[in-house]
Design a protein around this motif. Sequence first.
Motif, PDB file in Angstrom:
ATOM      1  N   ARG A  69      -8.816   8.512  -6.579  1.00  0.00           N
ATOM      2  CA  ARG A  69      -9.936   9.214  -5.935  1.00  0.00           C
ATOM      3  C   ARG A  69     -11.019   8.213  -5.535  1.00  0.00           C
ATOM      4  NH1 ARG A  69     -10.607  14.666  -9.617  1.00  0.00           N
ATOM      5  NH2 ARG A  69      -8.428  15.264  -9.473  1.00  0.00           N
ATOM      6  N   ASP A  70     -11.279   7.234  -6.413  1.00  0.00           N
ATOM      7  CA  ASP A  70     -12.241   6.183  -6.094  1.00  0.00           C
ATOM      8  C   ASP A  70     -11.782   5.379  -4.874  1.00  0.00           C
ATOM      9  OD1 ASP A  70     -13.791   6.945  -8.266  1.00  0.00           O
ATOM     10  OD2 ASP A  70     -13.124   5.285  -9.549  1.00  0.00           O
ATOM     11  N   VAL A  71     -10.482   5.097  -4.823  1.00  0.00           N
ATOM     12  CA  VAL A  71      -9.926   4.355  -3.687  1.00  0.00           C
ATOM     13  C   VAL A  71     -10.162   5.133  -2.399  1.00  0.00           C
ATOM     14  CG1 VAL A  71      -7.763   3.625  -2.593  1.00  0.00           C
ATOM     15  CG2 VAL A  71      -8.199   3.048  -4.992  1.00  0.00           C
ATOM     16  N   LEU A  72      -9.858   6.418  -2.408  1.00  0.00           N
ATOM     17  CA  LEU A  72     -10.030   7.228  -1.200  1.00  0.00           C
ATOM     18  C   LEU A  72     -11.488   7.253  -0.741  1.00  0.00           C
ATOM     19  CD1 LEU A  72      -7.601  10.181  -1.974  1.00  0.00           C
ATOM     20  CD2 LEU A  72      -7.241   8.279  -0.388  1.00  0.00           C
TER      21      LEU A  72
ATOM     22  N   LEU B  39       0.838  -1.206   0.000  1.00  0.00           N
ATOM     23  CA  LEU B  39       0.000   0.000   0.000  1.00  0.00           C
ATOM     24  C   LEU B  39       0.871   1.253   0.000  1.00  0.00           C
ATOM     25  CD1 LEU B  39      -2.823   1.277   0.118  1.00  0.00           C
ATOM     26  CD2 LEU B  39      -2.708   1.060   2.618  1.00  0.00           C
ATOM     27  N   LEU B  40       1.932   1.253   0.786  1.00  0.00           N
ATOM     28  CA  LEU B  40       2.857   2.400   0.787  1.00  0.00           C
ATOM     29  C   LEU B  40       3.455   2.603  -0.604  1.00  0.00           C
ATOM     30  CD1 LEU B  40       4.730   1.902   4.170  1.00  0.00           C
ATOM     31  CD2 LEU B  40       3.134   3.727   3.588  1.00  0.00           C
ATOM     32  N   HIS B  41       3.801   1.517  -1.259  1.00  0.00           N
ATOM     33  CA  HIS B  41       4.341   1.613  -2.616  1.00  0.00           C
ATOM     34  C   HIS B  41       3.312   2.232  -3.563  1.00  0.00           C
ATOM     35  CE1 HIS B  41       5.530   0.196  -6.637  1.00  0.00           C
ATOM     36  NE2 HIS B  41       6.739   0.437  -6.184  1.00  0.00           N
ATOM     37  N   ALA B  42       2.055   1.822  -3.417  1.00  0.00           N
ATOM     38  CA  ALA B  42       0.983   2.379  -4.257  1.00  0.00           C
ATOM     39  C   ALA B  42       0.807   3.870  -3.977  1.00  0.00           C
ATOM     40  CB  ALA B  42      -0.329   1.629  -4.011  1.00  0.00           C
ATOM     41  N   PHE B  43       0.839   4.254  -2.697  1.00  0.00           N
ATOM     42  CA  PHE B  43       0.737   5.674  -2.335  1.00  0.00           C
ATOM     43  C   PHE B  43       1.884   6.460  -2.944  1.00  0.00           C
ATOM     44  CE2 PHE B  43      -1.458   4.738   1.979  1.00  0.00           C
ATOM     45  CZ  PHE B  43      -2.699   4.757   1.380  1.00  0.00           C
TER      46      PHE B  43
ATOM     47  N   THR C 194      -3.081  16.028  -8.931  1.00  0.00           N
ATOM     48  CA  THR C 194      -2.178  14.880  -8.888  1.00  0.00           C
ATOM     49  C   THR C 194      -2.898  13.548  -8.979  1.00  0.00           C
ATOM     50  OG1 THR C 194      -0.545  16.090  -7.579  1.00  0.00           O
ATOM     51  CG2 THR C 194      -0.473  13.689  -7.455  1.00  0.00           C
ATOM     52  N   LEU C 195      -3.946  13.391  -8.182  1.00  0.00           N
ATOM     53  CA  LEU C 195      -4.597  12.089  -8.060  1.00  0.00           C
ATOM     54  C   LEU C 195      -5.481  11.782  -9.259  1.00  0.00           C
ATOM     55  CD1 LEU C 195      -5.588  12.145  -4.287  1.00  0.00           C
ATOM     56  CD2 LEU C 195      -3.575  11.096  -5.357  1.00  0.00           C
TER      57      LEU C 195
END
Length: 185
Positions: free
Chosen positions: A97-100, A61-65, A91-92
Amino acid sequence: MVRMQKQDLRVKKTISKLNEVLVTLLRTQRFSKITINQICLEANVHRTTFYKHFKDKNELLLHAFEAAIRPYFNHNVNRRMVQPFTCLEQTLNMSMRDVLKQQKDDANFYKVLVSFFAQSINTDVQVYINQLPNEQRFPSEVFGYVQTAIIFSLNQWRIDTNTEFDAAQMDHIYQTLMRYYLSNF
């Protein structure tokens, strides 16, 4: 974070696929419910291969972020300090945005996100700190923590009150709070 050399094309493809699968799963499922087995099955990657690159799903997840937020730091540092919400909006991509939106109630997801973003902002702020007035009455390192806290507090307020995201409005509130903080401390 990633333990194998990034130059190997197979490694790049594997990491990219794991990242892609995680983001896809995050768009429909809570992070806390997603398993490494599920990620590996969807990515067609063996568990041992997963563990060659990441120690757990939090590290993935950190890598994805990191991949999603990298363009944020391409914005001018002064702009990031004054308009963080506008910079984030630019940026996003829609997928993130869907993930958030999907993960808004997953405490584990946001714990990892807040920690990552706070660390990233604190590192970034060190460039900006030298431009603050010398007579500041607080340790300069605290600036990044305050900035991050205000950004996350405003976003949580927006979620809690079901307020539609408006980057310009959020930046205005952020700027007001930062001015108040800097002028009173």
